[in-house]
Design a protein around this motif. Structure first.
Motif, PDB file in Angstrom:
ATOM      1  N   ALA A 152       0.712  -1.280  -0.111  1.00  0.00           N
ATOM      2  CA  ALA A 152       0.005   0.066   0.187  1.00  0.00           C
ATOM      3  C   ALA A 152       0.826   1.122   0.004  1.00  0.00           C
ATOM      4  O   ALA A 152       0.509   2.186  -0.714  1.00  0.00           O
ATOM      5  CB  ALA A 152      -0.878   0.022   1.064  1.00  0.00           C
ATOM      6  N   MET A 153       2.142   1.235   0.635  1.00  0.00           N
ATOM      7  CA  MET A 153       2.858   2.322   0.613  1.00  0.00           C
ATOM      8  C   MET A 153       3.543   2.590  -0.554  1.00  0.00           C
ATOM      9  O   MET A 153       3.798   3.628  -1.016  1.00  0.00           O
ATOM     10  CB  MET A 153       3.988   2.170   1.823  1.00  0.00           C
TER      11      MET A 153
ATOM     12  N   SER B 222       4.098  10.106   3.644  1.00  0.00           N
ATOM     13  CA  SER B 222       3.613  11.137   4.360  1.00  0.00           C
ATOM     14  C   SER B 222       2.691  10.712   5.329  1.00  0.00           C
ATOM     15  O   SER B 222       1.996   9.558   5.235  1.00  0.00           O
ATOM     16  CB  SER B 222       2.976  12.175   3.459  1.00  0.00           C
ATOM     17  N   GLU B 223       2.011  11.587   5.971  1.00  0.00           N
ATOM     18  CA  GLU B 223       1.058  11.133   6.850  1.00  0.00           C
ATOM     19  C   GLU B 223      -0.369  11.548   6.562  1.00  0.00           C
ATOM     20  O   GLU B 223      -1.362  10.996   7.276  1.00  0.00           O
ATOM     21  CB  GLU B 223       1.070  12.005   8.353  1.00  0.00           C
ATOM     22  N   GLU B 224      -0.419  12.158   5.405  1.00  0.00           N
ATOM     23  CA  GLU B 224      -1.757  12.487   5.169  1.00  0.00           C
ATOM     24  C   GLU B 224      -2.767  11.278   4.569  1.00  0.00           C
ATOM     25  O   GLU B 224      -4.087  11.370   4.868  1.00  0.00           O
ATOM     26  CB  GLU B 224      -1.553  13.306   3.683  1.00  0.00           C
ATOM     27  N   TYR B 225      -2.198  10.152   4.169  1.00  0.00           N
ATOM     28  CA  TYR B 225      -3.101   9.233   3.655  1.00  0.00           C
ATOM     29  C   TYR B 225      -2.996   8.040   4.591  1.00  0.00           C
ATOM     30  O   TYR B 225      -3.647   6.896   4.702  1.00  0.00           O
ATOM     31  CB  TYR B 225      -2.416   8.546   2.281  1.00  0.00           C
TER      32      TYR B 225
ATOM     33  N   ILE C 276      -1.041   5.706   5.466  1.00  0.00           N
ATOM     34  CA  ILE C 276      -0.516   4.246   5.302  1.00  0.00           C
ATOM     35  C   ILE C 276       0.697   4.194   5.824  1.00  0.00           C
ATOM     36  O   ILE C 276       1.026   3.060   6.400  1.00  0.00           O
ATOM     37  CB  ILE C 276      -0.264   4.341   3.566  1.00  0.00           C
ATOM     38  N   SER C 277       1.391   5.345   6.513  1.00  0.00           N
ATOM     39  CA  SER C 277       2.797   5.270   7.067  1.00  0.00           C
ATOM     40  C   SER C 277       2.480   4.575   8.722  1.00  0.00           C
ATOM     41  O   SER C 277       3.096   3.829   9.131  1.00  0.00           O
ATOM     42  CB  SER C 277       3.350   6.362   7.100  1.00  0.00           C
TER      43      SER C 277
END
Length: 388
Positions: free
Chosen positions: A338-339, A348-351, A353-354
């Motif tokens: 996914a990343m 980034s933190e926006e989605y 996924i991290s």
């Protein structure tokens, strides 16, 4: 042979999913960022009556099996809450099993109804810095003193200790060198986490920061005999009642985080356009995600078999360990893909996924490493020489 969920199991799945959706990715990002326990989520799960899913009805629970608990755990993780959500309720779902099976009636009456209601937080005190996965080597010692025990020692990686009122604590009551069988001489307690005698120090860590992990320094903690679970010296034996269910719940949570990561990757791959077409049209994007779907589906089948065996009272060590191994691998791989699908935005933190990536990674380490599961399968299932 049937793979259909019962009507009650489907109701659990759908009801928990609906409840968990009220706590979105932004909620979990903020809790993780601020190192803040998800009190609102925990309270919602408790008020829904879900914490007592495995606790017998006579103590305020539902008396259901590990299959139902695993369905609940998967949905909690799959909502996007991941391991922050799952760990907040994890011990309440399975961890009291040694008390349910071996505790005195007085101890059960005093503690289990409060666990089911959600007003008693309990942490699990087994791991020690000098012992690691070799539980027989723990040195935290409980010395009998009249109608009390006096405990001194150290524990590490204790989740939820900051929020907990009580601790399910494994100690030695005989030293390692004084017992013939090295897993003998250990005693289990469910007792107050007295801050005057237990120094709790949070451990800075890579992820899952809404729920703390801690070192405990225990100095002359007095435990009444009434807080002992079962007989003195048989604590390790009692813990075994919770080990297979724990592996199954961890597997379900890894499965859930893999599912949500895959969902997010598919959505992004369908929406994101590069060179005039959605990136999901490219086999380099599509095939890894399809492969993750297959691996998650296969891992889920082993998990369903494991929980069915346990609930039927049948041996399930092989299946429980295999489920944890396969779900942890498939969940992490799905988060990693996914990343990769999100490219720089995945970092980034926006989605979010991290966060999935960080939380899925720990499932390959805790509560037992992938390598130790292979040790178990190699020696106990295949009959090969023990390697440790």
């Amino acid at each position: 042979m049937s793979f259909e969920l019962s009507e009650d199991q489907r109701l659990i799945r759908d009801s928990v999913a609906e409840l968990a959706r009220k706590f979105d990715d932004q909620y979990w990002m903020e809790k993780d960022r601020d190192h803040q326990f998800p009190t609102e989520f925990y309270r919602a799960i408790a008020d829904g009556g879900w914490l007592g899913i495995c606790i017998p009805e006579e103590y305020g629970g539902h008396g259901l099996g590990i299959t139902e608990a695993s369905i609940l755990a998967e949905q909690v993780s799959r909502s996007g809450g991941g391991m922050n959500a799952a760990t907040a309720i994890h011990l309440s779902l399975f961890g009291m099993q040694p008390v349910i099976v071996h505790g005195s009636e007085e101890l059960k009456q005093r503690t289990l109804p409060r666990v089911a209601r959600g007003d008693l937080h309990v942490c699990f005190g087994v791991t020690e810095p000098g012992a690691g996965l070799d539980t027989s080597r723990i040195t935290t010692f409980a010395r009998r003193d009249g109608d009390h025990y006096v405990v001194n020692g150290r524990k590490v990686w204790i989740s939820k200790a900051l929020e907990s009122e009580k601790i399910l604590l494994l100690t030695r009551t005989q030293k390692y060198d004084d017992v013939e069988k090295k897993t003998s001489g250990m005693t289990l307690f469910l007792t107050d986490l007295d801050r005057d005698h237990v120094d709790i120090r949070p451990i800075p860590k890579m992820g899952r920061n809404a729920v703390s992990s801690n070192e405990l320094f225990i100095d002359d903690l007095r435990i009444p005999v009434e807080d002992r679970v079962g007989e003195e010296g048989r604590g390790f034996e009692y813990l075994l009642d919770g080990l297979n269910p724990e592996r199954m719940l961890i597997a379900a949570e890894a499965l859930g985080i893999g599912r949500v990561a895959l969902d997010r990757a598919v959505r992004y791959a369908n929406e994101r356009e590069v060179f005039g077409r959605p990136i999901g049209k490219n086999q380099g994007i599509q095939f890894p995600l399809a492969d993750s779907l297959a691996r998650l589906d296969a891992a889920e089948l082993v998990l369903r078999k494991a929980t069915w065996l346990y609930d039927q009272g049948k041996p399930c060590g092989r299946e429980a360990n295999t489920a944890k191994y396969l779900c942890a691998e498939a969940g992490f791989e799905a988060a990693d893909r996914a990343m990769q699908t999100h490219g720089g935005m995945g970092y980034s933190e926006e989605y979010h996924i991290s966060r999935y990536f960080r939380e899925s990674r720990v499932m390959r380490i805790a509560p037992i490493s992938q390598e130790m599961i292979l040790n178990y399968l190699g020696s106990h299932v295949l009959g090969m020489p023990r390697s440790y």
